[in-house]
Design a protein around this motif. Structure first.
Motif: not given
Ligand SMILES: [Zn+2]
Length: 344
Positions: A263, A266, A273, A276
């Motif tokens: 991701c 994050c 998050c 993702c």
């Molecule tokens: Zn993420």
């Protein structure tokens, strides 16, 4: 008297020459001082010089000085008026302000991103292909090993125009069209618009852009597929990005894989998050080795040749690359959004 007269006419000549050289208020003032200054001006000096004249010549001398004075004053006044006539015009403009820039058009962010993707593949020796957006069922499905009633067709919500004509659901039909016309080696990418029956939401649109790739040659292996996609993703995102391949299924490739990247928002650090959904991974590509049945459909000998294919959504990937939370922003034509991508 003769000398005095000559001196006056010499002054007149010199004054006219000097006047022609006056370019601004400052040089105008200097010329005024040179002639009219009460202390050392030429006229002052001439009045002094008059003392050398005979008394009966002085009235004549005085007249000559006056005519010079009138000439000097009139010319200086009219030039001054010329300068000050320019002033109101000039004062309308504040020359210290920065210029007003015309807004220049710029390619749409999706076009810019597509060009970035294209450049990476062009550098690897791929060429760019194009094809129709209205396709036949044969090119969109059957030739790609989706027989009629195959359950995999359900994953592609298709917009049909007639029983046989449809809006292409992927750019894969162009792979078939190219393989029909051309013998291997083939190394192409196909960027373009595709259509699916979707209700628009932050991650789905009924029209979006895709880029697919196809490589066909002798002795092409899964290692080539992995190497090509890893190089592509590292160039597009960043060198150290984590990439993983997961087994998957597509009718036109065997074996098939989904490709995930870590991701970009994050980096797997945030369980909350939104991008993702806490998994730390984003699905970015579908890929696989071309199914031998697809080669048979286009008369390429699968015993002799092998190949790989892959596809990714341009809009979806641009979302991750630019960290945009909603894909619909790309097509709402809000200039506040679009202008962020203007190339300087
Ligand atoms: Zn993420």
């Amino acid at each position: 008297m003769k000398d005095f007269k000559a001196k006056i006419s010499e002054h007149k000549k010199q004054f006219k020459r000097a006047l022609a050289r006056v370019k601004d208020e400052k040089s105008l003032q200097e010329l005024r001082n040179l002639y009219l200054s009460r202390k050392r001006g030429h006229l002052r000096v001439l009045i002094e010089d008059m003392k050398a004249l005979k008394p009966q010549e002085r009235p004549m001398g005085g007249k000559m000085i006056n005519s010079l004075k009138t000439l000097v004053q009139e010319k200086l006044e009219s030039l001054k008026a010329e300068f000050s006539a320019d002033e109101p015009v000039l004062s309308k403009f504040d020359l210290t302000l920065p210029g007003r820039r015309e807004y220049r058009g710029s390619p749409h962010p999706i076009v810019l991103f597509r060009q970035e993707v294209e450049d990476i593949f062009l550098a690897m020796g791929f060429s760019i292909e194009d094809g129709p957006e209205i396709e036949t069922d044969y090119y969109n499905f059957e030739a790609l090993n989706f027989p009629p009633h195959h359950p995999a067709r359900d994953d592609w919500d298709t917009l049909y125009i007639t029983d046989d004509l449809l809006l292409r659901t992927h750019t894969s039909p162009v792979q078939i069209r190219v393989m029909e016309k051309r013998k291997p080696p083939i190394r192409i990418i196909i960027p373009g618009k595709v259509y699916r029956r979707e209700t628009p939401d932050p991650t789905h649109l009924p029209m979006f852009c895709q880029v697919e790739g196809l490589v066909v040659d002798q002795d092409i292996t899964f290692a080539h597929l992995k190497g090509t996609l890893e190089h592509f993703l590292k160039t597009l995102f960043y060198e150290k990005i984590k990439i993983r391949f997961r087994p998957s299924f597509f009718p036109f490739t065997e074996p098939s894989a989904e490709v995930d990247i870590e991701c970009t928002v994050c980096e797997g650090e945030n369980k909350e998050c939104r991008v993702c959904k806490g998994s730390g991974w984003i699905e970015i590509l579908g890929a696989g080795m071309v199914n031998p049945q697809v080669f048979k459909n286009v008369n390429i000998d699968p015993e002799k040749y092998s190949g790989f294919a892959f596809g990714l959504g341009i809009d979806r990937t641009a979302m991750f690359a630019y960290q945009i939370p909603d894909m619909r922003f790309f097509y709402e034509n809000d200039l506040r959004f679009i202008r962020q991508f203007i190339q300087k």
